[in-house]
Design a protein around this motif. Structure first.
Motif, mmCIF file in Angstrom:
data_model
loop_
_atom_site.group_PDB
_atom_site.id
_atom_site.type_symbol
_atom_site.label_atom_id
_atom_site.label_comp_id
_atom_site.label_asym_id
_atom_site.label_seq_id
_atom_site.Cartn_x
_atom_site.Cartn_y
_atom_site.Cartn_z
ATOM 1 N N ILE A 183 -5.469 7.356 -5.079
ATOM 2 C CA ILE A 183 -6.017 6.123 -4.484
ATOM 3 C C ILE A 183 -4.973 5.022 -4.500
ATOM 4 O O ILE A 183 -4.304 4.806 -5.511
ATOM 5 C CB ILE A 183 -7.258 5.641 -5.270
ATOM 6 C CG1 ILE A 183 -8.330 6.735 -5.312
ATOM 7 C CG2 ILE A 183 -7.821 4.363 -4.656
ATOM 8 C CD1 ILE A 183 -9.606 6.342 -6.053
ATOM 9 N N THR A 184 -4.848 4.335 -3.365
ATOM 10 C CA THR A 184 -4.118 3.073 -3.322
ATOM 11 C C THR A 184 -5.111 1.989 -2.925
ATOM 12 O O THR A 184 -5.787 2.121 -1.904
ATOM 13 C CB THR A 184 -2.953 3.129 -2.326
ATOM 14 O OG1 THR A 184 -1.984 4.074 -2.800
ATOM 15 C CG2 THR A 184 -2.273 1.773 -2.198
ATOM 16 N N MET A 209 -6.327 -2.080 -2.094
ATOM 17 C CA MET A 209 -5.933 -3.381 -1.551
ATOM 18 C C MET A 209 -7.074 -4.321 -1.902
ATOM 19 O O MET A 209 -8.098 -4.339 -1.232
ATOM 20 C CB MET A 209 -5.717 -3.258 -0.050
ATOM 21 C CG MET A 209 -4.509 -2.367 0.271
ATOM 22 S SD MET A 209 -4.506 -1.719 1.957
ATOM 23 C CE MET A 209 -5.695 -0.360 1.760
ATOM 24 N N VAL A 237 0.620 -8.671 -3.724
ATOM 25 C CA VAL A 237 1.182 -8.450 -5.054
ATOM 26 C C VAL A 237 0.873 -7.010 -5.459
ATOM 27 O O VAL A 237 -0.297 -6.635 -5.557
ATOM 28 C CB VAL A 237 0.595 -9.428 -6.085
ATOM 29 C CG1 VAL A 237 1.190 -9.181 -7.463
ATOM 30 C CG2 VAL A 237 0.843 -10.865 -5.651
ATOM 31 N N PRO A 238 1.912 -6.181 -5.688
ATOM 32 C CA PRO A 238 1.677 -4.752 -5.912
ATOM 33 C C PRO A 238 1.371 -4.427 -7.366
ATOM 34 O O PRO A 238 1.877 -3.447 -7.890
ATOM 35 C CB PRO A 238 3.001 -4.129 -5.474
ATOM 36 C CG PRO A 238 4.016 -5.146 -5.889
ATOM 37 C CD PRO A 238 3.351 -6.490 -5.679
ATOM 38 N N HIS A 239 0.567 -5.253 -7.999
ATOM 39 C CA HIS A 239 0.254 -5.009 -9.409
ATOM 40 C C HIS A 239 -0.961 -5.834 -9.819
ATOM 41 O O HIS A 239 -1.072 -7.001 -9.460
ATOM 42 C CB HIS A 239 1.446 -5.436 -10.290
ATOM 43 C CG HIS A 239 1.149 -5.285 -11.749
ATOM 44 N ND1 HIS A 239 0.906 -6.353 -12.584
ATOM 45 C CD2 HIS A 239 1.029 -4.180 -12.513
ATOM 46 C CE1 HIS A 239 0.664 -5.915 -13.792
ATOM 47 N NE2 HIS A 239 0.736 -4.604 -13.791
ATOM 48 N N GLU A 277 -5.007 -0.061 -12.895
ATOM 49 C CA GLU A 277 -4.805 1.359 -12.605
ATOM 50 C C GLU A 277 -5.334 2.222 -13.743
ATOM 51 O O GLU A 277 -5.997 3.241 -13.523
ATOM 52 C CB GLU A 277 -3.315 1.640 -12.349
ATOM 53 C CG GLU A 277 -2.827 0.901 -11.102
ATOM 54 C CD GLU A 277 -1.320 0.952 -10.894
ATOM 55 O OE1 GLU A 277 -0.620 1.528 -11.744
ATOM 56 O OE2 GLU A 277 -0.854 0.405 -9.885
ATOM 57 N N GLY A 313 -4.729 9.697 -9.737
ATOM 58 C CA GLY A 313 -3.622 8.738 -9.813
ATOM 59 C C GLY A 313 -3.886 7.567 -8.893
ATOM 60 O O GLY A 313 -4.397 7.750 -7.784
ATOM 61 N N VAL A 314 -3.535 6.364 -9.361
ATOM 62 C CA VAL A 314 -3.929 5.153 -8.653
ATOM 63 C C VAL A 314 -2.760 4.182 -8.567
ATOM 64 O O VAL A 314 -1.947 4.079 -9.490
ATOM 65 C CB VAL A 314 -5.105 4.470 -9.381
ATOM 66 C CG1 VAL A 314 -5.545 3.225 -8.627
ATOM 67 C CG2 VAL A 314 -6.267 5.422 -9.549
ATOM 68 N N SER A 315 -2.699 3.449 -7.445
ATOM 69 C CA SER A 315 -1.759 2.343 -7.300
ATOM 70 C C SER A 315 -2.543 1.135 -6.787
ATOM 71 O O SER A 315 -3.223 1.231 -5.763
ATOM 72 C CB SER A 315 -0.656 2.728 -6.313
ATOM 73 O OG SER A 315 0.257 1.675 -6.145
ATOM 74 N N CYS A 316 -2.473 -0.002 -7.516
ATOM 75 C CA CYS A 316 -3.326 -1.147 -7.189
ATOM 76 C C CYS A 316 -2.522 -2.319 -6.639
ATOM 77 O O CYS A 316 -1.477 -2.670 -7.173
ATOM 78 C CB CYS A 316 -4.087 -1.618 -8.421
ATOM 79 S SG CYS A 316 -5.343 -0.435 -8.946
ATOM 80 N N ASN A 317 -3.064 -2.942 -5.602
ATOM 81 C CA ASN A 317 -2.414 -4.067 -4.937
ATOM 82 C C ASN A 317 -3.409 -5.197 -4.697
ATOM 83 O O ASN A 317 -4.579 -4.951 -4.425
ATOM 84 C CB ASN A 317 -1.875 -3.619 -3.570
ATOM 85 C CG ASN A 317 -0.879 -2.496 -3.691
ATOM 86 O OD1 ASN A 317 0.279 -2.719 -3.995
ATOM 87 N ND2 ASN A 317 -1.341 -1.265 -3.482
ATOM 88 N N VAL A 344 -4.301 -8.325 -2.196
ATOM 89 C CA VAL A 344 -4.021 -8.783 -0.833
ATOM 90 C C VAL A 344 -4.786 -10.074 -0.539
ATOM 91 O O VAL A 344 -5.772 -10.378 -1.212
ATOM 92 C CB VAL A 344 -4.407 -7.695 0.205
ATOM 93 C CG1 VAL A 344 -3.503 -6.472 0.071
ATOM 94 C CG2 VAL A 344 -5.872 -7.308 0.080
ATOM 95 N N THR A 396 -10.561 -2.805 -0.546
ATOM 96 C CA THR A 396 -10.385 -1.679 0.367
ATOM 97 C C THR A 396 -9.533 -0.631 -0.338
ATOM 98 O O THR A 396 -8.573 -0.978 -1.022
ATOM 99 C CB THR A 396 -9.691 -2.150 1.658
ATOM 100 O OG1 THR A 396 -10.376 -3.289 2.166
ATOM 101 C CG2 THR A 396 -9.684 -1.055 2.704
#
Lengths: 348, 348, 348, 348
Positions: free
Chosen positions: C174-175, C177, C198-200, C205, C232-236, C238, C245
């Motif tokens: 998952i990513t 936004m 901001v990508p964090h 995560e 596995g996850v990456s959180c941003n 927006v 989203t």
């Protein structure tokens, strides 16, 4: 030999702009980065969240942050300090630095309306520097505090000055649309401003109204004398990062036309002959129907020019126009630095 | 028995708002969805990109889009059409629908300033409906065109009317900060407005200045007579989805105070007694220092109230205040629908 | 007779959403508005900056804010408290309220991963309510703490549950936004997010990865047993006000197709039969190529439905899709309220 | 003697970036500004709405726009044309310019996947220039078409190349958050993206998946051979002016660690020795937890470096990281110009 300078409040948004203005400066050498206790002893890079689009200058990055105490030996060789302090601290510390023999060029609002403190936009009223000697004498100090106005005031007085000189001014009406950076990095939450605007900025309307009359007024033997026109202002915050935009309406004393106003603004360039390092043509006129715009035009003249457009007739006032200013450069750090540059060249 | 109505220009942004205003309407029944040739014969759902936050009403979704030709048999039983046509088409088609015996309630600008076309904000000047009979007689038609003003005009005249009635008005100065939806879905590219504002909207300042004087003027035997004050306007586009905000400065004929102005606005409620379906209190006053704000306040009264705040003194004008209006509801579709509701109840 | 409830942390962003969810609630009656010392004794209107687009409910506006001390007599008749406390306070106060005999439905993260605290998304794992008795017995209390997950976890587990049930899950990627409201009103400065992302997001995560496996796992005699897949996850962050989203990629255990996944999601409706007041269909599928979008779709099902679109094949995973959730309704206040509604109906 | 160059599609967003890249260029001299019929014969200033934050270069401003016909005598002395044409025109005109003996460095997508057209990111696969001779021979031309990939592809392949070289790649998963400028000036209406994002960009996912495998593949005697890994992508549009951000997950063939990946990226610098005018270090690593961010980092290396941060472990893939690229510089005009610079130096 460069003049050694310090910054008070070096880690905040305006402090960061000071650092950028002073990088590779031909006459100033940055010697002391003063900040609050929290940052003391850290390197600048550790102490600050740098949110400019250019990287931190290498030497600044590694420099160690010092106190804002004028007795700190970091200020020993410093002749000029630039202040980006919050108002309450400025009230205490700026006079203390003046007492310690420093010239304090301040962007803070605390001392601006003091009777013996000059409030200067150098293209407009550098003769107000004359008050420095009065101030020194009043306070028995070797240094002095010299202020520049609130960000939104500068676009107003810069564009009004050539009109006043040529045609006289009776009435000024301004509605501002101000960028979020004017409130500092944490000043405006995103939830307050995304898909929104806020029709209020604390104290801003009063500041613009009182500061403008002081700046456009005269320096006389016994004090400043306000300019003799009426000015009403309405201030708004809009979702723009940098760049204050102002809808300005002016009723002149003598009759005139938009074309004559444009010419007066274009010809206005009283600092040109000084060749100051941060100088840019003070007013750049755009002829396109939809300019100036903050994102496209704020960096005109490295952010030191204001940009004026849409000069046109108005049913009530003589003319109306739109003025734009980079609020953290021309409206803050750049204003202090330009003041200091002129002061050094002309008075030191 | 409900009155059958149609929409001209049903697929655009204002057309979509018309559909929302007419959903489950107690006296109007939506019978014809007129749009351009491209959409002809498609279901509404196929023909339109629906960008409202509420879903398309089920029955509208499946309805088949018809032409904007008054001879189309889809308009046979229709008595009223709401027009969200672009100006050039409106100029041709609205008179044609009037000739075909329909009452055309139009949000388009094309016919607003015609000598025999009423331009109505019902709380302000519903007596201008009287011009309908003149128009019919001039054109020898059974129908007529009735217009509502430009979106940014409505917040101005609604808030000025109670002031004018109680204290008289000499001068009005307005700077607008207008939402992107006012330009239609494709009107403002994101690259033009993110981190930006645009200090120009084509024709808007002129529209506000001329329309306001017509609306606040009188309907007399031989025509409309403009209101007798001067008004100057500066228009700006800001990155807000919906909601036009206006900084308004007013010089009254008689002396008065912000408190009295607030009371006059609060008491202003001339349509209340009609119990119209789309009615909401026309002016809602907010006392907080930082309101109205478009994102928070635009839906007040289902988007049919304007919201006024920050009523305060000004050095030049008598008072200044901030007014907010939902530009695609109160300022567009809702304006036409409210006009039609009052017309039906009072004149049909 | 309605059940009396309180809110801990009533003045913040999630607290305000609790108030909206509980307005005119058929089975809960809001009795106590708990907040920090600063607000104590003020009316709610005075104590809080209300930044919702609907006005404060009249009775709440005038209610006096109380402490967050369980001994405060304001909580005497209260059976359930909803917690929107910051994590550090939640850690202390939520067990104290449980000890005082209250059921605490908490949106805070402090207690979520405790061994005897259920972490519930009611459509997914309401059988975990069974842990309440264990918790009471462990702590010798009459009350208990029941948590709902982190906002961004809910869209994930709600959309994964029908897939897991029908086809099994091996891998999830998952990513996100995420909207700024997820960080609280002051959480994201406008300077940090305008024309930016901001990508964090601190801890996000890790929370998503651990919470999802607990929720989608089993409740067994001796504790919770994590679901048996990798995630596995990456959180941003927006620049969106409300609405998280997520681009979600899933590798299923059994082969399947996007169509079968869509059907499984559409059919997924385990709470329907309970007729809970805040219930909405948990997953709404959009077939348009460019949906869901946060501004247009976040209010689906009054903000209680998640919206899924673009279910399609992926070269690595079995399917990928986009899921949207209103993070302060379905992802926060609404999650706690729905938990409480089901608990009351099924277990009290 | 500089090499004379032209621009096809000079007035659009990418065309404007070409002009900026070519201003004062040490080896290229801008000779022909080609645009559509509408602009023909106008000065560039009249023909184009310039929306860059730096002013139009003076000489370009006054230059007269020419056709996009290779027979136009404006192209007589031109050796290289840069193409920012829309895809349909590119398909026709680019081969025509090649036939006329020009080297066409194209940012358009039309010819990228043709069997004898090299698709080049010069740090990654400049040996693919070898296909130029094959293309010339196939078409019996003196010129050739050389393409650069889609903007979002470049950040992917640049960051993947050092990983592939050192550790091998089995799987790549990417979710993009792309700036509005990628769609051209009018591409994304403000109503579509304010307080919103759009989880779809037409054709983008397919382009990234196919182009990446071609670029990272090999050039062999008889054609290009795709790289041998799987790649899945999900593309989103976000409200950012410039700067595509990508959450990238990579499963390597050999075991490795985030530290080794960072070192491989830092060491990756195959073009350094060529001293190309538009060269910048291809990958800049940021160690802060919340970087890269588009507004702060997109201008790194004058917009020619990609910025990578948050390299960390993932439960499924070997590593995940965030990559940022200035999409209209590194991802468009700068990509073509860098290709041309290397080609001239190494092959002409």
């Amino acid at each position: 030999m460069k003049i050694k300078v310090g910054i008070l409040g070096a880690t905040g948004n305006v402090g960061q702009r000071f650092i950028q203005m002073l990088e590779n400066h031909p006459i100033f050498e940055l010697e002391a980065l003063g900040a609050s206790e929290r940052s003391l002893g850290k390197t600048y890079k550790e102490a600050c969240y740098w949110y400019q689009t250019e990287p931190i200058p290498e030497d600044v990055s590694k420099a160690v942050v010092v106190s804002t105490n004028p007795d700190d030996k970091a200020y020993e060789d410093v002749d000029i300090v630039f202040s980006a302090l919050p108002s309450d601290l400025a009230k205490k510390l700026e006079p203390a630095f003046a007492k310690a023999g420093k010239y304090v060029f301040s962007n803070a609002s605390a001392m601006r309306m003091e009777k013996d403190v000059p409030l200067i936009v150098p293209e407009v009223n550098y003769e107000h520097f004359g008050m420095i000697e009065v101030q020194k004498s009043n306070n028995n100090t070797d240094g002095a505090v010299i202020t520049n106005p609130n960000c939104s005031t500068i676009a107003a007085v810069l564009s009004l000055k050539p009109i006043m000189d040529k045609f006289g001014i009776d009435l000024v009406n301004i509605t501002t649309m101000q960028a979020v950076s004017g409130a500092g990095y944490d000043g405006v939450p995103s939830m307050a401003i995304l898909d929104n605007l806020v029709p209020h900025i604390g104290g801003e309307e009063e500041k613009m109204q009182t500061e403008s009359l002081k700046i456009l007024g005269n320096f006389e033997e016994n004090g400043f004398k306000n300019a003799n026109f009426k000015m009403g202002v309405s201030c708004n915050r809009v979702p723009v990062i940098d760049g204050h935009t102002e809808s300005i309406f002016v009723k002149t004393t003598e009759e005139t036309t938009p074309e004559e106003i444009i010419n007066a603004m274009n010809d206005f360039d009283p600092l040109k002959r000084f060749n100051l390092p941060s100088y840019a043509k003070p007013i750049v006129i755009r002829s396109e129907i939809d300019r100036p715009q903050p994102r496209l035009d704020r960096n005109t003249g490295n952010g030191m020019s204001i940009v004026v457009g849409r000069v046109r007739k108005d049913p009530i006032f003589t003319v109306k126009y739109t003025a734009l200013e980079h609020n953290t450069i021309r409206g803050a750090a750049g204003a202090s630095v330009l003041n200091a540059e002129l002061f050094v060249q002309k008075y030191l």
